[in-house]
Every structure is written in C-alpha cells, then in structure tokens.
Motif scaffolding. Structure first.
Motif, PDB file in Angstrom:
ATOM      1  N   ALA A 167       3.431   9.833  -9.665  1.00 26.74           N
ATOM      2  CA  ALA A 167       2.892  10.029 -10.969  1.00 26.74           C
ATOM      3  C   ALA A 167       1.991  11.093 -11.267  1.00 26.74           C
ATOM      4  O   ALA A 167       1.984  11.928 -12.273  1.00 26.74           O
ATOM      5  CB  ALA A 167       2.219   8.777 -11.662  1.00 26.74           C
ATOM      6  N   PHE A 168       1.273  11.641 -10.190  1.00 27.70           N
ATOM      7  CA  PHE A 168      -0.052  12.378 -10.510  1.00 27.70           C
ATOM      8  C   PHE A 168      -0.119  13.389  -9.261  1.00 27.70           C
ATOM      9  O   PHE A 168      -0.595  14.567  -9.585  1.00 27.70           O
ATOM     10  CB  PHE A 168      -1.208  11.645 -10.204  1.00 27.70           C
ATOM     11  N   LEU A 169       0.628  13.349  -8.272  1.00 26.88           N
ATOM     12  CA  LEU A 169       0.714  14.367  -7.210  1.00 26.88           C
ATOM     13  C   LEU A 169       2.240  14.669  -7.011  1.00 26.88           C
ATOM     14  O   LEU A 169       3.117  14.362  -7.766  1.00 26.88           O
ATOM     15  CB  LEU A 169       0.046  13.734  -5.923  1.00 26.88           C
ATOM     16  N   ILE A 170       2.268  15.228  -5.766  1.00 28.66           N
ATOM     17  CA  ILE A 170       3.734  15.612  -5.428  1.00 28.66           C
ATOM     18  C   ILE A 170       4.305  14.295  -4.507  1.00 28.66           C
ATOM     19  O   ILE A 170       3.649  13.748  -3.729  1.00 28.66           O
ATOM     20  CB  ILE A 170       3.574  16.754  -4.166  1.00 28.66           C
ATOM     21  N   PRO A 171       5.407  13.765  -4.709  1.00 30.01           N
ATOM     22  CA  PRO A 171       5.983  12.894  -4.279  1.00 30.01           C
ATOM     23  C   PRO A 171       6.214  12.997  -2.754  1.00 30.01           C
ATOM     24  O   PRO A 171       6.780  13.913  -2.302  1.00 30.01           O
ATOM     25  CB  PRO A 171       7.194  12.669  -5.161  1.00 30.01           C
ATOM     26  N   GLY A 185       0.823  -1.230  -0.042  1.00 29.78           N
ATOM     27  CA  GLY A 185      -0.096  -0.011   0.174  1.00 29.78           C
ATOM     28  C   GLY A 185       0.821   1.217   0.100  1.00 29.78           C
ATOM     29  O   GLY A 185       0.478   2.203  -0.705  1.00 29.78           O
ATOM     30  N   VAL A 186       1.883   1.124   0.790  1.00 31.71           N
ATOM     31  CA  VAL A 186       2.929   2.695   0.681  1.00 31.71           C
ATOM     32  C   VAL A 186       3.666   2.774  -0.488  1.00 31.71           C
ATOM     33  O   VAL A 186       3.600   3.609  -1.084  1.00 31.71           O
ATOM     34  CB  VAL A 186       3.811   2.251   2.061  1.00 31.71           C
ATOM     35  N   LEU A 187       3.882   1.597  -1.065  1.00 28.32           N
ATOM     36  CA  LEU A 187       4.467   1.651  -2.371  1.00 28.32           C
ATOM     37  C   LEU A 187       3.817   2.053  -3.585  1.00 28.32           C
ATOM     38  O   LEU A 187       4.023   3.047  -4.387  1.00 28.32           O
ATOM     39  CB  LEU A 187       5.467   0.255  -2.711  1.00 28.32           C
ATOM     40  N   LEU A 188       2.367   1.493  -3.105  1.00 30.90           N
ATOM     41  CA  LEU A 188       1.533   1.767  -4.480  1.00 30.90           C
ATOM     42  C   LEU A 188       0.960   3.313  -4.175  1.00 30.90           C
ATOM     43  O   LEU A 188       0.988   3.922  -5.238  1.00 30.90           O
ATOM     44  CB  LEU A 188       0.153   0.971  -4.143  1.00 30.90           C
ATOM     45  N   TYR A 189       0.737   3.686  -3.193  1.00 33.33           N
ATOM     46  CA  TYR A 189       0.659   5.170  -2.737  1.00 33.33           C
ATOM     47  C   TYR A 189       1.780   5.973  -3.461  1.00 33.33           C
ATOM     48  O   TYR A 189       1.674   7.172  -4.041  1.00 33.33           O
ATOM     49  CB  TYR A 189       0.359   5.653  -1.436  1.00 33.33           C
ATOM     50  N   ALA A 190       3.051   5.798  -3.013  1.00 34.96           N
ATOM     51  CA  ALA A 190       4.446   6.412  -3.349  1.00 34.96           C
ATOM     52  C   ALA A 190       4.193   6.422  -4.875  1.00 34.96           C
ATOM     53  O   ALA A 190       4.583   7.592  -5.581  1.00 34.96           O
ATOM     54  CB  ALA A 190       5.369   5.792  -2.936  1.00 34.96           C
ATOM     55  N   THR A 191       3.889   5.438  -5.653  1.00 31.49           N
ATOM     56  CA  THR A 191       3.850   5.441  -7.291  1.00 31.49           C
ATOM     57  C   THR A 191       2.804   6.147  -7.862  1.00 31.49           C
ATOM     58  O   THR A 191       3.137   6.952  -8.754  1.00 31.49           O
ATOM     59  CB  THR A 191       3.897   3.772  -7.751  1.00 31.49           C
TER      60      THR A 191
END
Length: 179
Positions: A42-46, A32-38
């Motif tokens: 891609a779409f928000l602020i890392p 979940g953490v890695l999916l959110y980070a990805t």
C-alpha cells in the motif's frame, strides 16, 4: 505393555507436544510477514519475497502441526456412525485406520525424501521472481511427515493397549506446555 513401547509412546508424545507448542506460536510470525507485505504494497515497494515466505510458513505450520493434531485428537473425523459405536468398536476402527494412515505416511515420506534429495543434489529453486532454494522447505516437509508418522505409530500402540485393557500415560499433565 513392553517398556520399550511405553517409552516410545511417551517420547513421541512429548516431541509432538513440544513441536506443536512451538509451531502454534509461529502463526504470529506468519501474520507479521503478511501484515508487512500488505503495508509495503500500500505504501512502499511490494516485496517479491512476502507471498512465498508466507506460503512456506503455512506449509511448515500445517505439516509440523500434524503430529500435535493427532496427539490432541483434533483432526477431522467423519462422525456419521462413529459417535453411535461402543468404545471398543471405536478403538478397533481407530486401530485399523491408524494402520492405513501409517501406510499413507510411509509412502508420503518416501516421496518427500526423494524430492528433498533431488532439491539438494540439483539446487532446485522456485520458479518465482525471488527464486528461493526449495531444499529447506522440503526438509521441513519431511520432518513434519516423519513426526506425524511417529505419532500415528504411537497412537496405534495406545489403541492396541486400550483394546487389551491397558492405558499408557504420557507423563505430562493435560494441556500443560512441555518442560
């Protein structure tokens, strides 16, 4: 076998199994953490925390799962000669290697406790931009090493019992979650 040793083996096996089941499912939190980070990259602020959180979670997953891996005999083994040996020879070699594993884990725990005390005393922080405190992951590291050490001692006790022709039952059905 003395009742105290049997009780120790049963207690340690139950703890290792319980912690193993809990840690086993933490992989989903890590994903979940890695999916959110990805997604965020891609779409928000890392997020600056995602990489380090996933690294800390992987360390906890690896170290807390060590005792369960030993309990389930799921660790890596060089099977060049081992598979051709008689069961008694395997037990003897397992007992000897358990002694070396215990010595290694004691040294590792000593260093881990020293590092943890340093982190707690001086408020050690990571050198990243996020700068999380290092003490929590070092505490988890010491707990994982301690659990693995306890399981290695339990395995040594079980190997010695088997060499003497005895079997120690942990009281849990194979593969069932702890209750």
């Amino acid at each position: 076998m003395p009742k105290a040793l049997v009780a120790y083996v049963r207690f340690t096996n139950r703890i290792s199994r319980w912690v193993g089941y809990v840690v086993m499912y933490s992989i989903f939190a890590m994903m979940g953490v890695l999916l959110y980070a990805t997604y965020a990259k891609a779409f928000l602020i890392p997020p600056i925390w995602a990489l380090e959180v996933s690294q800390f979670m992987m360390v906890a997953y690896f170290l807390l799962g060590g005792a369960y891996s030993l309990l389930m005999n799921a660790h890596v083994r060089m099977d060049l000669l081992y598979g051709t040996w008689q069961p008694r020879t395997r037990l003897l070699v397992d007992a000897v290697t358990a002694v070396f594993l215990i010595a290694f884990l004691v040294m590792l725990l000593f260093g881990g406790v020293s590092s943890t005390l340093y982190a707690l005393e001086y408020g050690e922080r990571s050198y990243s931009a996020w700068r999380p405190a290092m003490a929590p992951i070092k505490i988890v590291m010491c707990v994982g090493i301690l659990l693995t050490l306890m399981q290695a001692v339990a395995i040594l006790i079980m190997d010695v019992a088997r060499l003497r022709g005895l079997e120690i039952d942990d009281g849990l059905p194979a593969g069932d979650p702890p209750t």
